[in-house]
Motif scaffolding. Structure first.
Motif, short mmCIF file in Angstrom:
data_model
loop_
_atom_site.label_atom_id
_atom_site.label_comp_id
_atom_site.label_asym_id
_atom_site.label_seq_id
_atom_site.Cartn_x
_atom_site.Cartn_y
_atom_site.Cartn_z
N UNK A 95 35.40 31.19 47.77
CA UNK A 95 35.98 31.37 46.70
C UNK A 95 35.13 32.52 45.75
N UNK A 96 34.38 32.98 46.41
CA UNK A 96 33.40 34.66 45.94
C UNK A 96 34.47 34.88 45.93
N UNK A 97 34.23 35.24 48.13
CA UNK A 97 34.95 36.51 48.73
C UNK A 97 35.98 36.92 48.71
N UNK A 98 37.07 35.39 48.32
CA UNK A 98 38.47 35.30 48.03
C UNK A 98 38.81 35.72 46.69
N UNK A 99 38.13 35.66 45.99
CA UNK A 99 38.20 36.44 44.37
C UNK A 99 37.34 37.84 44.99
N UNK A 100 36.71 38.16 44.92
CA UNK A 100 36.51 39.39 45.18
C UNK A 100 37.44 39.99 45.95
N UNK A 101 37.79 39.57 47.42
CA UNK A 101 39.49 39.87 48.12
C UNK A 101 40.79 40.28 46.94
N UNK A 102 40.77 39.15 46.25
CA UNK A 102 42.40 39.15 45.48
C UNK A 102 41.74 40.91 44.39
N UNK A 103 41.04 41.20 44.28
CA UNK A 103 40.74 41.94 43.19
C UNK A 103 40.49 43.41 44.18
N UNK A 104 40.19 42.85 45.33
CA UNK A 104 40.41 43.96 46.24
C UNK A 104 42.05 44.79 47.00
N UNK A 105 42.09 43.28 46.89
CA UNK A 105 43.96 43.91 46.70
C UNK A 105 45.13 44.44 46.29
N UNK A 106 44.08 43.81 44.81
CA UNK A 106 45.36 43.92 43.64
C UNK A 106 44.64 45.91 43.32
N UNK A 107 43.51 46.14 43.93
CA UNK A 107 43.25 47.43 43.39
C UNK A 107 44.07 48.89 44.14
N UNK A 108 43.72 47.87 45.75
CA UNK A 108 44.51 48.32 46.84
C UNK A 108 46.28 48.83 46.64
N UNK B 221 47.18 49.12 43.12
CA UNK B 221 47.12 50.20 42.12
C UNK B 221 46.77 51.26 43.11
N UNK B 222 46.38 51.55 43.91
CA UNK B 222 46.21 52.72 44.49
C UNK B 222 46.86 53.19 44.95
N UNK B 223 48.06 52.34 46.26
CA UNK B 223 49.13 52.70 46.48
C UNK B 223 49.67 53.27 45.39
N UNK B 224 50.04 52.57 45.06
CA UNK B 224 51.20 53.22 43.51
C UNK B 224 50.79 54.09 43.12
N UNK B 225 48.95 54.58 42.90
CA UNK B 225 49.04 55.84 42.41
C UNK B 225 49.25 57.00 43.19
N UNK B 226 48.96 56.98 44.30
CA UNK B 226 49.24 57.33 45.32
C UNK B 226 50.79 57.89 45.59
N UNK B 227 52.20 56.70 46.00
CA UNK B 227 52.81 57.31 45.74
C UNK B 227 53.76 58.32 44.36
#
Length: 359
Positions: free
Chosen positions: A165-178, A180-186
């Protein structure tokens, strides 16, 4: 047996006699601890041995008044059996057609090949049946072992659930961060494309000075190196100062152009508020004056200047000559008067004289 209850007394009594001292077990430990136990999944334990009971279809029950659910089950079973009969009928027709085709085969070699293939298939089917029976015989011990394995695995799963569950939360945060980063890159890529487009348009402008831009860029790199934020702030300030200076220069130039138009009665560019158009008009006017009018006027000016010099010299010479003659006559008259006058107290006389310089 006391757990058996129902609305039909005959059925309840029959089942209580059948089960007798059998006890219900909810776990493997309870099933092995009792003399005769029955698990919820249909396993009977007697003297440490398991016996699997095949669940009886509801339609096959012989005891009971037959409620709506039983009638529905019987209807479903009848429909299933009809479908099965239909399938077997189709298979029978296929077999009949196959037999008809086989009867037309006269080659003994082909018949022998088909019989051998049938024997091999029958042998393989018997082997599979034997292996299936052996598997069912060993299923009881294997069932207990598998239950133990399942229990251990469930413990491990429970331990790992929190971590997963903790990994899934971290994965969700990482995906959201990714994301955001993709949006910033675009966004940065779009801004870069716009900047490149503006830069190309600026380079294509006639007023663009490539050498000046190169010198300014070298100065920025020398001053700020790779500190692009400070470089941007400095450029913004310089742009504001340059815009203010440009505005002042445009105002002064517009004022001078207005004075020029008023003084020399030039119409200029009508309805134009762009200093570039005024500059173009002034340039064209100067070019026209230099290439056409000024050349002609220069020759006329030189001719007029020479004529004025000649006229001035002639007029001045005549005027001087006349004035000198008039002065000479005036001096002669004055000297004549002085000569006729009596002498002064000391016997002196006065007269006007002049000295003529040779040419």
């Amino acid at each position: 047996a006391e757990l058996i209850v129902g609305d039909n007394p005959a059925s309840v009594a029959y089942l209580q006699r059948r089960f007798g001292d059998m006890m219900r077990a909810t776990s493997d430990a309870e099933a092995l601890a009792g003399k005769r136990t029955l698990t919820q999944d249909g396993m009977i334990t007697q003297s440490g041995e398991y016996d699997r009971i095949k669940p009886t279809l509801l339609a096959n029950l012989k005891i009971g008044a037959g409620d709506d659910s039983q009638r529905e089950a019987l209807s479903n079973e009848i429909s299933h059996l009809k479908a099965t009969i239909k399938g077997y009928t189709a298979k029978l027709e296929t077999i009949k057609a196959l037999i008809g085709n086989l009867q037309r085969i006269s080659s003994e070699e082909a018949l022998k090949y088909m019989l051998d293939a049938y024997d091999e298939m029958h042998t393989a089917r018997n082997t599979a049946t034997s292996l299936r029976a052996r598997l069912n015989d060993s299923a009881d011990v294997e069932y207990v072992r598998l239950n133990n394995v399942v229990a251990e695995l469930e413990l491990q799963v429970n331990k790992l659930t929190s971590q997963v569950n903790e990994w899934q939360i971290n994965i969700g945060r990482a995906e959201e961060k990714l994301k955001q980063c993709n949006n910033q890159v675009a966004e940065a890529r779009n801004r870069w494309d716009l900047a490149q487009k503006d830069f190309k348009e600026i380079e294509g402008n006639d007023a663009y000075d490539r050498d000046f831009a190169s010198r300014q860029w070298d100065a920025l790199l020398e001053k700020f190196d790779e500190q692009y934020v400070l470089m941007k702030e400095h450029c913004v300030k310089q742009r504001s100062a340059s815009n203010a200076e440009m505005t002042n220069a445009i105002n002064r130039g517009s004022k001078e152009v207005g004075t020029f138009r008023e003084k020399y009665r030039e119409q200029g560019v009508i309805g134009a508020d762009d200093w570039r158009k005024d500059r173009e008009w002034i340039g064209d006017l100067l070019k026209r004056l230099r290439d056409t009018d000024l050349v002609e006027q220069d020759a006329k000016m030189k001719e007029a200047y020479k004529a004025s010099q000649d006229t001035f010299r002639a007029d001045v010479a005549i005027a001087l000559s006349n004035n000198i003659d008039h002065l000479e006559k005036s001096m002669n008259r004055l000297n004549h008067v002085l000569n006729t006058c009596p002498v002064f107290s000391n016997g002196e006389r006065y007269r006007f004289t002049r000295t003529v310089r040779p040419q």
